[in-house]
Design a protein around this motif. Sequence first.
Motif, PDB file in Angstrom:
ATOM      1  N   GLU A  78       0.837  -1.189   0.000  1.00 22.18           N
ATOM      2  CA  GLU A  78       0.000   0.000   0.000  1.00 22.18           C
ATOM      3  C   GLU A  78       0.879   1.249   0.000  1.00 22.18           C
ATOM      4  OE1 GLU A  78      -3.617   2.102   2.541  1.00 22.18           O
ATOM      5  OE2 GLU A  78      -2.639   0.334   3.355  1.00 22.18           O
ATOM      6  N   LEU A  79       0.575   2.151  -0.905  1.00 24.11           N
ATOM      7  CA  LEU A  79       1.236   3.450  -0.926  1.00 24.11           C
ATOM      8  C   LEU A  79       0.516   4.323   0.095  1.00 24.11           C
ATOM      9  CD1 LEU A  79       3.505   4.496  -2.861  1.00 24.11           C
ATOM     10  CD2 LEU A  79       1.720   5.746  -4.016  1.00 24.11           C
ATOM     11  N   VAL A  80       1.260   4.839   1.069  1.00 27.36           N
ATOM     12  CA  VAL A  80       0.645   5.619   2.145  1.00 27.36           C
ATOM     13  C   VAL A  80       1.419   6.906   2.394  1.00 27.36           C
ATOM     14  CG1 VAL A  80      -0.385   3.625   3.311  1.00 27.36           C
ATOM     15  CG2 VAL A  80       1.913   4.334   3.926  1.00 27.36           C
ATOM     16  N   MET A  81       0.756   7.838   2.994  1.00 22.54           N
ATOM     17  CA  MET A  81       1.354   9.092   3.452  1.00 22.54           C
ATOM     18  C   MET A  81       2.122   9.847   2.371  1.00 22.54           C
ATOM     19  SD  MET A  81       0.029   9.385   6.354  1.00 22.54           S
ATOM     20  CE  MET A  81       0.814  10.915   6.817  1.00 22.54           C
ATOM     21  N   LEU A  82       1.490   9.990   1.210  1.00 20.58           N
ATOM     22  CA  LEU A  82       2.048  10.880   0.194  1.00 20.58           C
ATOM     23  C   LEU A  82       1.691  12.297   0.626  1.00 20.58           C
ATOM     24  CD1 LEU A  82       3.344  11.673  -2.483  1.00 20.58           C
ATOM     25  CD2 LEU A  82       1.155  11.206  -3.592  1.00 20.58           C
ATOM     26  N   MET A  83       2.718  13.057   0.983  1.00 22.71           N
ATOM     27  CA  MET A  83       2.510  14.431   1.435  1.00 22.71           C
ATOM     28  C   MET A  83       3.468  15.337   0.671  1.00 22.71           C
ATOM     29  SD  MET A  83       2.123  13.998   5.570  1.00 22.71           S
ATOM     30  CE  MET A  83       3.591  13.004   5.845  1.00 22.71           C
ATOM     31  N   VAL A  84       2.954  16.460   0.187  1.00 23.15           N
ATOM     32  CA  VAL A  84       3.768  17.440  -0.532  1.00 23.15           C
ATOM     33  C   VAL A  84       3.512  18.818   0.075  1.00 23.15           C
ATOM     34  CG1 VAL A  84       4.229  18.525  -2.764  1.00 23.15           C
ATOM     35  CG2 VAL A  84       3.694  16.083  -2.662  1.00 23.15           C
ATOM     36  N   HIS A  85       4.594  19.513   0.389  1.00 21.37           N
ATOM     37  CA  HIS A  85       4.501  20.861   0.948  1.00 21.37           C
ATOM     38  C   HIS A  85       3.813  21.784  -0.057  1.00 21.37           C
ATOM     39  CE1 HIS A  85       5.677  24.712   2.646  1.00 21.37           C
ATOM     40  NE2 HIS A  85       6.065  24.075   3.735  1.00 21.37           N
ATOM     41  N   ARG A  86       2.938  22.645   0.409  1.00 25.23           N
ATOM     42  CA  ARG A  86       2.215  23.560  -0.478  1.00 25.23           C
ATOM     43  C   ARG A  86       3.158  24.351  -1.377  1.00 25.23           C
ATOM     44  NH1 ARG A  86      -0.688  24.845   4.353  1.00 25.23           N
ATOM     45  NH2 ARG A  86      -2.577  23.607   4.382  1.00 25.23           N
ATOM     46  N   ALA A  87       4.282  24.796  -0.831  1.00 30.75           N
ATOM     47  CA  ALA A  87       5.230  25.606  -1.604  1.00 30.75           C
ATOM     48  C   ALA A  87       5.899  24.809  -2.719  1.00 30.75           C
ATOM     49  CB  ALA A  87       6.297  26.183  -0.678  1.00 30.75           C
ATOM     50  N   ALA A  88       5.829  23.477  -2.640  1.00 32.22           N
ATOM     51  CA  ALA A  88       6.498  22.631  -3.633  1.00 32.22           C
ATOM     52  C   ALA A  88       5.540  22.080  -4.683  1.00 32.22           C
ATOM     53  CB  ALA A  88       7.198  21.478  -2.932  1.00 32.22           C
ATOM     54  N   ARG A  89       4.267  22.391  -4.580  1.00 28.13           N
ATOM     55  CA  ARG A  89       3.300  21.862  -5.540  1.00 28.13           C
ATOM     56  C   ARG A  89       3.567  22.409  -6.932  1.00 28.13           C
ATOM     57  NH1 ARG A  89      -1.453  21.821  -1.452  1.00 28.13           N
ATOM     58  NH2 ARG A  89      -0.620  20.186  -0.139  1.00 28.13           N
ATOM     59  N   GLY A  90       3.278  21.593  -7.925  1.00 27.67           N
ATOM     60  CA  GLY A  90       3.490  21.992  -9.306  1.00 27.67           C
ATOM     61  C   GLY A  90       4.898  21.710  -9.807  1.00 27.67           C
ATOM     62  N   ARG A  91       5.722  21.050  -8.970  1.00 24.42           N
ATOM     63  CA  ARG A  91       7.103  20.734  -9.353  1.00 24.42           C
ATOM     64  C   ARG A  91       7.317  19.236  -9.579  1.00 24.42           C
ATOM     65  NH1 ARG A  91      11.072  23.499  -5.162  1.00 24.42           N
ATOM     66  NH2 ARG A  91       9.476  24.649  -4.071  1.00 24.42           N
ATOM     67  N   GLY A  92       6.260  18.473  -9.632  1.00 25.87           N
ATOM     68  CA  GLY A  92       6.383  17.051  -9.899  1.00 25.87           C
ATOM     69  C   GLY A  92       6.536  16.179  -8.675  1.00 25.87           C
TER      70      GLY A  92
END
Length: 165
Positions: free
Chosen positions: A74-88
């Motif tokens: 199971e892929l879990v806890m995918l978290m991306v910082h708001r400031a890093a969104r849109g960078r892949g």
Amino acid sequence: MTAATARHPRSGISSRRVLAPLGRAEAVAWWRERSGAVAAGRLAVWAAYEEPGRVLGTVSLALPDKPNSVHRAELVMLMVHRAARGRGLGRRPPAVAEEAAAARGVTLLRLDTETGRPAERLHRSAGWVPVGAIPDYAADPAGVLRPTTIHYKRLGTGAISPATR
């Protein structure tokens, strides 16, 4: 190491599994609780860094410990910082986890994400197949119950080899 990623909302990290407010001490404790699963090989964690000490995102791969399920994870806890969104970063860490899962012989992955959120679209565009939605599955950071959509992705085909049973 990745305690900053679990902090919400002050850190800018987005995860429905983390209720606000979550301070640094709670975030550190949350990640430390997972260290045993990492040491036992039941959980793998990757982090994306912008600079030393600044985590922009994480993803984890939960591996089952039952003999009849060694082919899935199971892929879990995918978290991306708001400031890093849109960078892949919504694509790269899961791709790394998928490659690592395939290298371990995993042929089937699952994940869940809040229904209707941008992450759901992202997963579908990366080849994940939606199975269905469950109402009131998890609380958002404000504590409101939200539906989740379950997805799967095949990494390969075949049966469990006798060597891995």
